[in-house]
Design a protein around this motif. Structure first.
Motif, PDB file in Angstrom:
ATOM      1  N   ASN A 135     -32.862 -49.726 -89.526  1.00  0.00           N
ATOM      2  CA  ASN A 135     -33.113 -48.356 -89.963  1.00  0.00           C
ATOM      3  C   ASN A 135     -32.096 -47.331 -89.471  1.00  0.00           C
ATOM      4  O   ASN A 135     -31.775 -46.383 -90.191  1.00  0.00           O
ATOM      5  CB  ASN A 135     -34.513 -47.920 -89.523  1.00  0.00           C
ATOM      6  N   LYS A 136     -31.599 -47.502 -88.242  1.00  0.00           N
ATOM      7  CA  LYS A 136     -30.677 -46.506 -87.688  1.00  0.00           C
ATOM      8  C   LYS A 136     -29.229 -46.944 -87.813  1.00  0.00           C
ATOM      9  O   LYS A 136     -28.373 -46.176 -88.260  1.00  0.00           O
ATOM     10  CB  LYS A 136     -31.022 -46.234 -86.223  1.00  0.00           C
ATOM     11  N   TRP A 137     -28.946 -48.188 -87.425  1.00  0.00           N
ATOM     12  CA  TRP A 137     -27.564 -48.664 -87.465  1.00  0.00           C
ATOM     13  C   TRP A 137     -27.181 -49.215 -88.832  1.00  0.00           C
ATOM     14  O   TRP A 137     -26.010 -49.457 -89.104  1.00  0.00           O
ATOM     15  CB  TRP A 137     -27.345 -49.729 -86.392  1.00  0.00           C
ATOM     16  N   LYS A 138     -28.164 -49.431 -89.696  1.00  0.00           N
ATOM     17  CA  LYS A 138     -27.965 -49.914 -91.058  1.00  0.00           C
ATOM     18  C   LYS A 138     -27.175 -51.224 -91.105  1.00  0.00           C
ATOM     19  O   LYS A 138     -26.229 -51.392 -91.869  1.00  0.00           O
ATOM     20  CB  LYS A 138     -27.304 -48.826 -91.915  1.00  0.00           C
ATOM     21  N   ILE A 139     -27.593 -52.142 -90.243  1.00  0.00           N
ATOM     22  CA  ILE A 139     -27.069 -53.511 -90.258  1.00  0.00           C
ATOM     23  C   ILE A 139     -28.109 -54.368 -90.978  1.00  0.00           C
ATOM     24  O   ILE A 139     -29.224 -54.528 -90.498  1.00  0.00           O
ATOM     25  CB  ILE A 139     -26.839 -54.028 -88.829  1.00  0.00           C
ATOM     26  N   ASP A 140     -27.734 -54.908 -92.129  1.00  0.00           N
ATOM     27  CA  ASP A 140     -28.703 -55.613 -92.976  1.00  0.00           C
ATOM     28  C   ASP A 140     -28.794 -57.087 -92.577  1.00  0.00           C
ATOM     29  O   ASP A 140     -28.363 -57.989 -93.295  1.00  0.00           O
ATOM     30  CB  ASP A 140     -28.313 -55.471 -94.443  1.00  0.00           C
ATOM     31  N   ASP A 141     -29.383 -57.304 -91.408  1.00  0.00           N
ATOM     32  CA  ASP A 141     -29.644 -58.640 -90.872  1.00  0.00           C
ATOM     33  C   ASP A 141     -31.036 -59.034 -91.362  1.00  0.00           C
ATOM     34  O   ASP A 141     -32.047 -58.638 -90.790  1.00  0.00           O
ATOM     35  CB  ASP A 141     -29.566 -58.570 -89.346  1.00  0.00           C
ATOM     36  N   VAL A 142     -31.102 -59.806 -92.445  1.00  0.00           N
ATOM     37  CA  VAL A 142     -32.341 -59.945 -93.216  1.00  0.00           C
ATOM     38  C   VAL A 142     -33.521 -60.414 -92.364  1.00  0.00           C
ATOM     39  O   VAL A 142     -34.592 -59.821 -92.393  1.00  0.00           O
ATOM     40  CB  VAL A 142     -32.121 -60.903 -94.415  1.00  0.00           C
ATOM     41  N   LEU A 143     -33.345 -61.484 -91.594  1.00  0.00           N
ATOM     42  CA  LEU A 143     -34.435 -61.998 -90.760  1.00  0.00           C
ATOM     43  C   LEU A 143     -34.378 -61.480 -89.325  1.00  0.00           C
ATOM     44  O   LEU A 143     -35.191 -61.880 -88.492  1.00  0.00           O
ATOM     45  CB  LEU A 143     -34.430 -63.535 -90.743  1.00  0.00           C
ATOM     46  N   GLY A 144     -33.413 -60.623 -89.048  1.00  0.00           N
ATOM     47  CA  GLY A 144     -33.285 -60.117 -87.680  1.00  0.00           C
ATOM     48  C   GLY A 144     -32.843 -61.184 -86.709  1.00  0.00           C
ATOM     49  O   GLY A 144     -33.334 -61.254 -85.570  1.00  0.00           O
ATOM     50  N   VAL A 145     -31.874 -62.016 -87.115  1.00  0.00           N
ATOM     51  CA  VAL A 145     -31.487 -63.141 -86.260  1.00  0.00           C
ATOM     52  C   VAL A 145     -30.679 -62.700 -85.034  1.00  0.00           C
ATOM     53  O   VAL A 145     -30.709 -63.360 -83.994  1.00  0.00           O
ATOM     54  CB  VAL A 145     -30.727 -64.226 -87.054  1.00  0.00           C
ATOM     55  N   TRP A 146     -29.957 -61.585 -85.160  1.00  0.00           N
ATOM     56  CA  TRP A 146     -29.232 -61.102 -83.975  1.00  0.00           C
ATOM     57  C   TRP A 146     -30.202 -60.584 -82.914  1.00  0.00           C
ATOM     58  O   TRP A 146     -30.099 -60.972 -81.752  1.00  0.00           O
ATOM     59  CB  TRP A 146     -28.204 -60.038 -84.354  1.00  0.00           C
ATOM     60  N   PRO A 147     -31.188 -59.736 -83.281  1.00  0.00           N
ATOM     61  CA  PRO A 147     -32.172 -59.352 -82.253  1.00  0.00           C
ATOM     62  C   PRO A 147     -32.989 -60.535 -81.744  1.00  0.00           C
ATOM     63  O   PRO A 147     -33.213 -60.658 -80.534  1.00  0.00           O
ATOM     64  CB  PRO A 147     -33.069 -58.335 -82.974  1.00  0.00           C
ATOM     65  N   LEU A 148     -33.425 -61.414 -82.646  1.00  0.00           N
ATOM     66  CA  LEU A 148     -34.333 -62.492 -82.257  1.00  0.00           C
ATOM     67  C   LEU A 148     -33.633 -63.561 -81.421  1.00  0.00           C
ATOM     68  O   LEU A 148     -34.108 -63.926 -80.337  1.00  0.00           O
ATOM     69  CB  LEU A 148     -34.956 -63.136 -83.498  1.00  0.00           C
TER      70      LEU A 148
END
Length: 400
Positions: A300-313
């Motif tokens: 939402n803020k950085w607008k990185i379209d990591d579909v499944l959120g694999v970098w955070p996860l």
């Protein structure tokens, strides 16, 4: 007795390999349930074919890079000691193949099929096993150097850093180089929501991954005499901590709730053999909250379209897990000891930097010479029809 032990160890590792193999079905259904319906078939095909390419790359090259051995000998030699070396390869392959499965979720819905398979071969054949050999096989004397500095080697029992952080941090450059999905972030500053296509499939994927994870962690002992119930219960507690933290931080969102246990399990891998169960609960809870917070920020803020959120996860929770082993594995916090926070910081940082560099080189090279992304029309129609020429449902309506 020795023959019996060899047979038991072979069976033990084989069962672990099968459990982690089953996790790849979890990766497939987690992605299938998260992407839009016009990309569901592609999610299923990618995970299976990536695993197949990973098997060839790791058998021919990657296992040798990590462990300095090969299988170019007769079957009689391979079958020695009940074929334990072969099933060890099988078990460690399932870890290696998790790297492209992780990346797949980040680049979903707009990545080209064949270039990603080339990336898989390079990553599993060299990028991943290079660091695997350093962390798990004493390559280049790096572990000895870390020990001389800190008094302990870098400890990563089941791959918080070696597998998950490396996979997540390789995925980040791939996601950035691909760019966001069409119309995801509009010129007026608005964000187009792409809700999960199937919460039941997403949940199924999370459950399959969660169950298989006990093979991922417990069987990392690799011999029957080293099996530890502490690893199993620490995995359980981290899973629960991640679930509850994601439930609260994510305000009952089912996508967050079902990724919460995965965040906890990612984080506990490194120190699951050392921590007290209450420490594992805290580690998992921090990971669950970290995933929710960072997924929200990236999307939402950085607008990185990591579909499944694999970098955070995987990337961030895996990084946290590597560091957490040096905190909650100490005797002062109820752990078994033998770890050092400095060693964990150094080893984790090395894994992150290597993954970033590897991801930039592999995906940057492919983008420059072949192209990474589907055409605008192909992306609009969806990967299912554009690549596989069939949709997951009978209808041909592509404007879901």
């Amino acid at each position: 007795m020795e023959a019996l032990k060899q047979g038991a160890d072979t069976l033990f590792i084989l069962l672990g390999a099968v459990m982690v193999l089953a996790m790849h079905a979890g990766f497939a259904f987690l992605e299938l349930g998260t992407v839009r319906r016009k990309n569901q078939v592609n999610a299923l095909v990618k995970i299976l074919v990536d695993f197949s390419v990973s098997t060839i790359a790791y058998f021919l090259v990657g296992y040798g890079v990590a462990y300095g051995t090969h299988f170019f000998v007769g079957a009689e030699e391979l079958a020695a000691k009940n074929g334990v070396e072969l099933v060890r390869f099988f078990f460690l392959l399932t870890f290696a193949a998790a790297i492209p499965a992780i990346i797949s979720g980040g680049i979903a819905e707009r990545a080209r099929f064949w270039p990603q398979l080339i990336a898989t071969a390079v990553i599993v054949g060299f990028v991943y096993p290079f660091f695997e050999g350093i962390a798990w096989n004493q390559h280049f004397g790096v572990q000895g150097w870390i020990k001389s500095l800190t008094g302990a080697e870098f400890h990563d029992f089941a791959g918080s850093v070696v597998v998950h952080a490396v996979g997540g941090w390789i995925a980040l450059p791939a996601v950035l180089l691909l760019g966001a999905r069409a119309n995801r972030y509009r010129k007026d500053g608005g964000i187009s929501a792409h809700p999960p296509s199937s919460i039941p499939f997403l949940a199924l994927g999370a459950w399959v991954l969660t169950v298989g994870w006990f093979g991922f962690n417990v069987m990392s002992a690799q011999t029957l005499d080293k099996i530890s119930g502490l690893v199993a219960v620490n995995s359980l507690m981290a899973m629960v901590g991640g679930t509850l933290a994601a439930l609260v931080a994510g305000k009952n969102d089912p996508g967050f709730v079902h990724n919460g246990p995965l965040a906890g399990l990612v984080a506990v891998c490194a120190g699951s053999d050392l921590m007290h169960p209450l420490g594992a609960l805290v580690v998992g809870a921090v990971a669950g909250a970290l995933f929710v917070r960072m997924f929200t920020l990236t999307q939402n803020k950085w607008k990185i379209d990591d579909v499944l959120g694999v970098w955070p996860l995987h990337g961030l929770c895996g990084t946290w897990g590597g560091i957490a082993a040096g905190i909650f594995g100490t005797k002062a916090l109820g752990g078994l000891g033998g770890v050092n926070l400095g060693a964990q910081l150094i080893g984790t940082a090395m894994g992150v930097v290597w993954a970033l560099v590897g991801g930039l080189l592999v995906y940057g090279g492919i983008k420059a010479f072949m192209g990474l992304r589907l055409s605008q029309e192909e992306e609009y129609n969806g990967a299912d029809l554009s690549i596989h020429m069939i949709s997951a449902t009978a209808e041909r309506d592509v404007n879901w």
